[in-house]
Design a protein around this motif. Structure first.
Motif, PDB file in Angstrom:
ATOM      1  N   ASP A  34       0.828  -1.208   0.000  1.00 55.30           N
ATOM      2  CA  ASP A  34       0.000   0.000   0.000  1.00 55.30           C
ATOM      3  C   ASP A  34       0.864   1.261   0.000  1.00 55.30           C
ATOM      4  O   ASP A  34       0.553   2.231  -0.687  1.00 55.30           O
ATOM      5  N   GLU A  35       1.931   1.250   0.773  1.00 54.82           N
ATOM      6  CA  GLU A  35       2.828   2.403   0.819  1.00 54.82           C
ATOM      7  C   GLU A  35       3.554   2.587  -0.503  1.00 54.82           C
ATOM      8  O   GLU A  35       3.741   3.716  -0.953  1.00 54.82           O
ATOM      9  N   THR A  36       3.943   1.491  -1.148  1.00 51.38           N
ATOM     10  CA  THR A  36       4.595   1.575  -2.450  1.00 51.38           C
ATOM     11  C   THR A  36       3.634   2.122  -3.486  1.00 51.38           C
ATOM     12  O   THR A  36       3.998   2.965  -4.302  1.00 51.38           O
ATOM     13  N   LEU A  37       2.393   1.641  -3.454  1.00 48.18           N
ATOM     14  CA  LEU A  37       1.382   2.142  -4.373  1.00 48.18           C
ATOM     15  C   LEU A  37       1.177   3.637  -4.167  1.00 48.18           C
ATOM     16  O   LEU A  37       1.123   4.405  -5.118  1.00 48.18           O
ATOM     17  N   THR A  38       1.109   4.053  -2.937  1.00 48.09           N
ATOM     18  CA  THR A  38       0.955   5.468  -2.630  1.00 48.09           C
ATOM     19  C   THR A  38       2.143   6.266  -3.162  1.00 48.09           C
ATOM     20  O   THR A  38       1.971   7.328  -3.747  1.00 48.09           O
ATOM     21  N   LEU A  39       3.352   5.748  -2.987  1.00 48.53           N
ATOM     22  CA  LEU A  39       4.539   6.429  -3.507  1.00 48.53           C
ATOM     23  C   LEU A  39       4.483   6.508  -5.030  1.00 48.53           C
ATOM     24  O   LEU A  39       4.792   7.551  -5.611  1.00 48.53           O
ATOM     25  N   ASN A  40       4.071   5.436  -5.676  1.00 45.30           N
ATOM     26  CA  ASN A  40       3.930   5.471  -7.138  1.00 45.30           C
ATOM     27  C   ASN A  40       2.905   6.517  -7.564  1.00 45.30           C
ATOM     28  O   ASN A  40       3.102   7.223  -8.553  1.00 45.30           O
ATOM     29  N   GLN A  41       1.811   6.620  -6.824  1.00 49.38           N
ATOM     30  CA  GLN A  41       0.795   7.628  -7.125  1.00 49.38           C
ATOM     31  C   GLN A  41       1.353   9.037  -6.909  1.00 49.38           C
ATOM     32  O   GLN A  41       1.092   9.946  -7.696  1.00 49.38           O
ATOM     33  N   GLN A  42       2.138   9.211  -5.850  1.00 47.91           N
ATOM     34  CA  GLN A  42       2.761  10.508  -5.591  1.00 47.91           C
ATOM     35  C   GLN A  42       3.737  10.873  -6.708  1.00 47.91           C
ATOM     36  O   GLN A  42       3.794  12.026  -7.139  1.00 47.91           O
ATOM     37  N   LEU A  43       4.499   9.886  -7.165  1.00 49.05           N
ATOM     38  CA  LEU A  43       5.435  10.117  -8.268  1.00 49.05           C
ATOM     39  C   LEU A  43       4.697  10.571  -9.526  1.00 49.05           C
ATOM     40  O   LEU A  43       5.097  11.550 -10.173  1.00 49.05           O
ATOM     41  N   GLU A  44       3.651   9.870  -9.870  1.00 50.43           N
ATOM     42  CA  GLU A  44       2.906  10.221 -11.080  1.00 50.43           C
ATOM     43  C   GLU A  44       2.253  11.589 -10.947  1.00 50.43           C
ATOM     44  O   GLU A  44       2.269  12.390 -11.892  1.00 50.43           O
TER      45      GLU A  44
END
Length: 83
Positions: free
Chosen positions: A4-14
């Motif tokens: 979940d944290e990785t997904l959130t980081l990916n969303q933040q990156l995008e």
């Protein structure tokens, strides 16, 4: 870091990448807000890379420890030639 944290980081990156693109289109390359957003995106990329490298190193270390006695950090590093 969990999925979940990785997904959130990916969303933040995008999101940061898209914001940088939008600001660039609006203000051009040298504007302060564009440079500030570029630094924010850089930090997110650095954070992602630190997480990825930690997982990658841990994965290789676990494989090395279970398959042979030589630590992973010594693999594929040539010895210096004595001259």
């Amino acid at each position: 870091m969990n999925i979940d944290e990785t997904l959130t980081l990916n969303q933040q990156l995008e999101s940061a990448r898209q914001r940088l693109h939008d600001l660039y289109k609006q203000h051009g390359f040298g504007h302060a807000c564009v440079l500030e957003q570029a630094m924010i995106l850089d930090e997110l990329i650095n954070q992602y890379n630190r997480i990825y490298q930690t997982k990658k190193l841990h994965h290789h270390y676990v494989q090395s420890e279970t398959s042979e006695t030589t630590p992973f950090v010594c693999k594929n590093i040539p010895l210096p030639n004595p001259t």
